[in-house]
Every structure is written in structure tokens, then in C-alpha cells.
Design a protein around this motif. Sequence first.
Motif, PDB file in Angstrom:
ATOM      1  N   ILE A  70      -5.854   0.986   3.081  1.00 23.21           N
ATOM      2  CA  ILE A  70      -6.964   0.643   2.188  1.00 23.21           C
ATOM      3  C   ILE A  70      -6.459   0.349   0.776  1.00 23.21           C
ATOM      4  CG2 ILE A  70      -9.132   1.478   1.192  1.00 23.21           C
ATOM      5  CD1 ILE A  70      -9.389   3.337   3.636  1.00 23.21           C
ATOM      6  N   PHE A  71      -6.856  -0.821   0.241  1.00 21.21           N
ATOM      7  CA  PHE A  71      -6.555  -1.127  -1.156  1.00 21.21           C
ATOM      8  C   PHE A  71      -7.098  -0.006  -2.044  1.00 21.21           C
ATOM      9  CE2 PHE A  71      -6.195  -5.510   0.326  1.00 21.21           C
ATOM     10  CZ  PHE A  71      -5.326  -6.119  -0.575  1.00 21.21           C
ATOM     11  N   PRO A  72      -6.248   0.706  -2.779  1.00 16.64           N
ATOM     12  CA  PRO A  72      -6.737   1.790  -3.661  1.00 16.64           C
ATOM     13  C   PRO A  72      -7.182   1.224  -4.997  1.00 16.64           C
ATOM     14  CG  PRO A  72      -4.349   1.703  -3.720  1.00 16.64           C
ATOM     15  CD  PRO A  72      -4.781   0.595  -2.786  1.00 16.64           C
ATOM     16  N   SER A  73      -8.278   0.476  -4.976  1.00 20.50           N
ATOM     17  CA  SER A  73      -8.638  -0.354  -6.128  1.00 20.50           C
ATOM     18  C   SER A  73     -10.129  -0.284  -6.419  1.00 20.50           C
ATOM     19  CB  SER A  73      -8.252  -1.807  -5.833  1.00 20.50           C
ATOM     20  OG  SER A  73      -8.725  -2.691  -6.828  1.00 20.50           O
ATOM     21  N   ILE A  74     -10.489  -0.428  -7.699  1.00 18.16           N
ATOM     22  CA  ILE A  74     -11.903  -0.525  -8.076  1.00 18.16           C
ATOM     23  C   ILE A  74     -12.319  -1.982  -8.323  1.00 18.16           C
ATOM     24  CG2 ILE A  74     -11.909   1.801  -9.058  1.00 18.16           C
ATOM     25  CD1 ILE A  74     -12.034   0.466 -11.858  1.00 18.16           C
ATOM     26  N   TRP A  75     -11.477  -2.944  -7.921  1.00 17.71           N
ATOM     27  CA  TRP A  75     -11.791  -4.348  -8.115  1.00 17.71           C
ATOM     28  C   TRP A  75     -12.715  -4.899  -7.029  1.00 17.71           C
ATOM     29  CZ3 TRP A  75      -9.817  -8.400 -11.500  1.00 17.71           C
ATOM     30  CH2 TRP A  75      -9.143  -7.896 -12.622  1.00 17.71           C
ATOM     31  N   GLY A  76     -13.210  -4.041  -6.147  1.00 12.84           N
ATOM     32  CA  GLY A  76     -14.142  -4.482  -5.117  1.00 12.84           C
ATOM     33  C   GLY A  76     -13.522  -5.506  -4.193  1.00 12.84           C
ATOM     34  N   HIS A  77     -14.292  -6.536  -3.858  1.00 12.35           N
ATOM     35  CA  HIS A  77     -13.796  -7.579  -2.954  1.00 12.35           C
ATOM     36  C   HIS A  77     -12.598  -8.310  -3.563  1.00 12.35           C
ATOM     37  CE1 HIS A  77     -13.939 -10.307   0.376  1.00 12.35           C
ATOM     38  NE2 HIS A  77     -14.193 -11.369  -0.388  1.00 12.35           N
ATOM     39  N   TRP A  78     -12.588  -8.409  -4.875  1.00 11.64           N
ATOM     40  CA  TRP A  78     -11.532  -9.150  -5.574  1.00 11.64           C
ATOM     41  C   TRP A  78     -10.174  -8.448  -5.514  1.00 11.64           C
ATOM     42  CZ3 TRP A  78     -15.168 -12.453  -5.631  1.00 11.64           C
ATOM     43  CH2 TRP A  78     -15.025 -13.698  -6.214  1.00 11.64           C
ATOM     44  N   ALA A  79     -10.101  -7.250  -4.983  1.00 14.28           N
ATOM     45  CA  ALA A  79      -8.799  -6.587  -4.815  1.00 14.28           C
ATOM     46  C   ALA A  79      -7.877  -7.427  -3.937  1.00 14.28           C
ATOM     47  CB  ALA A  79      -8.982  -5.196  -4.211  1.00 14.28           C
ATOM     48  N   GLY A  80      -8.471  -8.131  -2.957  1.00 14.84           N
ATOM     49  CA  GLY A  80      -7.668  -8.923  -2.024  1.00 14.84           C
ATOM     50  C   GLY A  80      -7.382 -10.334  -2.472  1.00 14.84           C
ATOM     51  N   GLY A  81      -7.915 -10.764  -3.588  1.00 17.22           N
ATOM     52  CA  GLY A  81      -7.680 -12.113  -4.069  1.00 17.22           C
ATOM     53  C   GLY A  81      -8.734 -12.485  -5.104  1.00 17.22           C
ATOM     54  N   PRO A  82      -8.584 -13.608  -5.781  1.00 24.10           N
ATOM     55  CA  PRO A  82      -7.487 -14.571  -5.679  1.00 24.10           C
ATOM     56  C   PRO A  82      -6.404 -14.376  -6.744  1.00 24.10           C
ATOM     57  CG  PRO A  82      -9.360 -15.591  -6.745  1.00 24.10           C
ATOM     58  CD  PRO A  82      -9.756 -14.159  -6.472  1.00 24.10           C
ATOM     59  N   GLY A  83      -5.906 -13.160  -6.841  1.00 23.35           N
ATOM     60  CA  GLY A  83      -4.716 -12.907  -7.636  1.00 23.35           C
ATOM     61  C   GLY A  83      -4.938 -12.441  -9.053  1.00 23.35           C
ATOM     62  N   GLN A  84      -6.160 -12.136  -9.439  1.00 18.34           N
ATOM     63  CA  GLN A  84      -6.423 -11.767 -10.833  1.00 18.34           C
ATOM     64  C   GLN A  84      -6.120 -10.299 -11.122  1.00 18.34           C
ATOM     65  OE1 GLN A  84     -10.180 -13.417 -10.056  1.00 18.34           O
ATOM     66  NE2 GLN A  84     -10.083 -14.949 -11.659  1.00 18.34           N
ATOM     67  N   SER A  85      -6.107  -9.459 -10.093  1.00 11.23           N
ATOM     68  CA  SER A  85      -5.747  -8.048 -10.261  1.00 11.23           C
ATOM     69  C   SER A  85      -4.271  -7.890  -9.924  1.00 11.23           C
ATOM     70  CB  SER A  85      -6.599  -7.163  -9.348  1.00 11.23           C
ATOM     71  OG  SER A  85      -6.164  -5.824  -9.425  1.00 11.23           O
ATOM     72  N   THR A  86      -3.439  -7.848 -10.937  1.00 11.73           N
ATOM     73  CA  THR A  86      -1.991  -7.893 -10.717  1.00 11.73           C
ATOM     74  C   THR A  86      -1.475  -6.685  -9.937  1.00 11.73           C
ATOM     75  OG1 THR A  86      -1.669  -6.934 -12.928  1.00 11.73           O
ATOM     76  CG2 THR A  86      -1.554  -9.327 -12.737  1.00 11.73           C
ATOM     77  N   GLU A  87      -2.055  -5.514 -10.152  1.00  7.33           N
ATOM     78  CA  GLU A  87      -1.624  -4.333  -9.410  1.00  7.33           C
ATOM     79  C   GLU A  87      -1.964  -4.460  -7.932  1.00  7.33           C
ATOM     80  OE1 GLU A  87       0.229  -1.628 -10.339  1.00  7.33           O
ATOM     81  OE2 GLU A  87       0.575  -2.920 -12.076  1.00  7.33           O
ATOM     82  N   ASP A  88      -3.112  -5.045  -7.630  1.00  7.00           N
ATOM     83  CA  ASP A  88      -3.498  -5.235  -6.234  1.00  7.00           C
ATOM     84  C   ASP A  88      -2.633  -6.289  -5.557  1.00  7.00           C
ATOM     85  OD1 ASP A  88      -5.556  -3.302  -6.165  1.00  7.00           O
ATOM     86  OD2 ASP A  88      -6.919  -4.685  -7.162  1.00  7.00           O
ATOM     87  N   VAL A  89      -2.237  -7.325  -6.278  1.00  4.25           N
ATOM     88  CA  VAL A  89      -1.323  -8.329  -5.743  1.00  4.25           C
ATOM     89  C   VAL A  89       0.002  -7.667  -5.365  1.00  4.25           C
ATOM     90  CG1 VAL A  89       0.023 -10.401  -6.248  1.00  4.25           C
ATOM     91  CG2 VAL A  89      -2.348 -10.258  -6.999  1.00  4.25           C
ATOM     92  N   LYS A  90       0.493  -6.816  -6.234  1.00  3.67           N
ATOM     93  CA  LYS A  90       1.748  -6.109  -5.972  1.00  3.67           C
ATOM     94  C   LYS A  90       1.616  -5.217  -4.751  1.00  3.67           C
ATOM     95  CE  LYS A  90       5.067  -2.961  -8.203  1.00  3.67           C
ATOM     96  NZ  LYS A  90       5.347  -2.171  -9.429  1.00  3.67           N
TER      97      LYS A  90
END
Length: 364
Positions: A331-351
Motif C-alpha cells: 500500500i502506498f503510504p501516502s496522503i496524496w489519495g489517488h494521485w499517489a500513483g501518478g502522474p508524478g507530482q508527488s516525488t516521494e510516491d514516485v520514489k
Amino acid sequence: MEEIKDKIQKLTISDQYSTYKLGNFKLKSGGEIPDALIAYKTFGDPSLPAIIYPSWYSGSISDNFWLIGEDKTLNPKKYFIIVTALFGNGQSSSPSNMPNLKPFPDVLFYDNVKAQHILVTKHLGVTHARAVLGWSMGAGQTYQWATQYPDFMDIVVPFCGSAKTSLHNQVFLEGAKSALFAAKSTSSAGISQGEVRASDTEYRPFTKEESSVGLKALSRVYAGWGFSQAFYREKLYEKALGFKDLDDFMVNFWEAWACSKDPENMLVMAYTWQSGDCSDQEPYNGDFAKAMQGIKAKALVLPGQTDLYFPPEDSAIEVANMKPGIGEMHIFPSIWGHWAGGPGQSTEDVKWLDEKLKDFFAKS
């Protein structure tokens, strides 16, 4: 001046893509797209192991580039990467580039993946893929590949998406559709249906004014779903994305995105998404568990912790129905919601995503 020219050249290159003629393309619904085209772009040498990377709702081919690079797992020095465009995205056959086809026929994930299979096998000469992966509707196509052509790939990685569009997700999409239809003074005819209109009336396209009003309304509906409650609570639209306040974000992020699209294109893709169900094909005949058990490729399923479209609970059901040893979920450990998976604006989630891909590709 040279710097400006360089930027323009890079933008021009990123917008370039190819198309492949599919001829009169028969759809699962019984309809047809005459003289159909599928748009695509490739990276790397065709002799390398192939990766198929489909687009997402409203996304253009270039919107997938953020996950590709020599410093990424999707390295064009190691793989032949094929980015494909959904029917309705404005690059493959769509209402916006087929103005004489009104209304545009209903297109399913099944049809998109059938077209992609024709492209990669008959045109690009790929007989087996190392992987299929994608975000959001790209994940839906990934699941479709895994069940429609289960022997074609070694691994699949659907992230922030689903094998079957949930009831809750269908309800959300009704809001987006209705925002567009209201601009034409009509309404949705229901789940996986078009607009309400008398049977003896011809389909009427959106006027320019209706397009603007409808797309702005759609953007406001979407704004409450794309990111999580925590994203808004922490004001990441200011801290991470640089907008001055919430209204600035609504207008210059959400409205700017929506108003760059074609409303009829958005409705075609919304139908595809709302109707998503990889068990709705032979040999599964609507048996979801059987479809999940039909997956042979190793599957890395990556839901977002705060994704309002595709919550982890739905992904857990998918993995639980796969055969032992086939699927695993992180599971993406993120508060970016759907955007955790793309399109690349959350740099920590991209990593985080790229590390998961690297590890899975190495062991599978």
C-alpha cells in the motif's frame, strides 16, 4: 533565447506519437469504429523485453513519461516500452478526431486491450511481454491484459486501480457524467449508460459554451475525489504544488485540466471505466473469482492508502481471489489519495513506486 528554443523542442518531441490503422474495428458491444486508429509511442530497442504501459482517464501518451527513464526501473536501455492510448483520449480514435461518428460507440477495456494486442503482435512484432503495468484506468487495462491474454506476460503491476469498477466508484462517475450532461440540459440515463434523450431524436454534440460550462463543473466534482481529505487538510495544494489558496487550486489546477479536454472524449472514457469488469468475458462469464484465478502472471498490486476511487480493501479482495503465489499487495503510504500513483507530482510516491517496481522486476 537558446534555452527557450530547447524547451520548445523538448515539448514538441514529447507530443510526438505514432498511430496504427486497425481497419473497421469490431467492438464487444456489437458496434464498430470505422477506420480505427490506436496511438502509441515506444522507447528502447524492439529486441529488448517488452513492457506495455497503457494510458489513464483523460491522459495523453506523454502523461505516462514520468515513470520512464534511464534512472528508473522502466529503463529504455533495458526494455522496449510501449505506451498505448485509450480509445477516447483524443489520440487514438475518439469523438474529437472522428466528428462524423455520432454518437461514438461504447468501448470497453476488452476492446482497448484487443486493439493493443493487435498493435504489439501484428505491428510491433512482440510475441511475449516482460510486463504490463499502469495507473488508474491503466491498472484496469493491466487486469484486462492479465485475464484476456493470461500467457502473454510474465508480470503485471496495476497501481491505484481495479479489476472491476466498484459500486462506489460507479456512483462517483455518475457525478462526473451528470456534470457534463447538465450543461446540455439533459441527464445520465444510468450506470454505464449515455444521456437521456428521446429515441427519435438525433445525438446533439456539445456547443462551445456547453463544453466550457460542463467541463468546469466536472472539474469541481473531480476535485473532491482526486486527492484525499488529509491532502486538503495539510494544504499540500499550497505547500507541495505551489497554489496560493484553494480557489487558485480549483481554477488553475482542476479547471485548467478539465477545460483542456473534449467533453465527448471524457464521456467515452467514463463509460469504459464505469463498465470495467475483467470477468465480463469468456471463459469467466461474470465469475469474478474465476477471472482472478485465471491470472497466470505474477502480480504486484499497489493501492493507495488514501485513494478514494480504489481503496486498499478492494485490492485485498482481488489478491485474495488469485491463486496462491500469484499476487502480492503493498500500500502506498501516502496522503496524496489517488494521485499517489501518478502522474508524478508527488516525488516521494514516485520514489516509493519505482523501488517497488525495481524489487519486483528483480525477483519475478
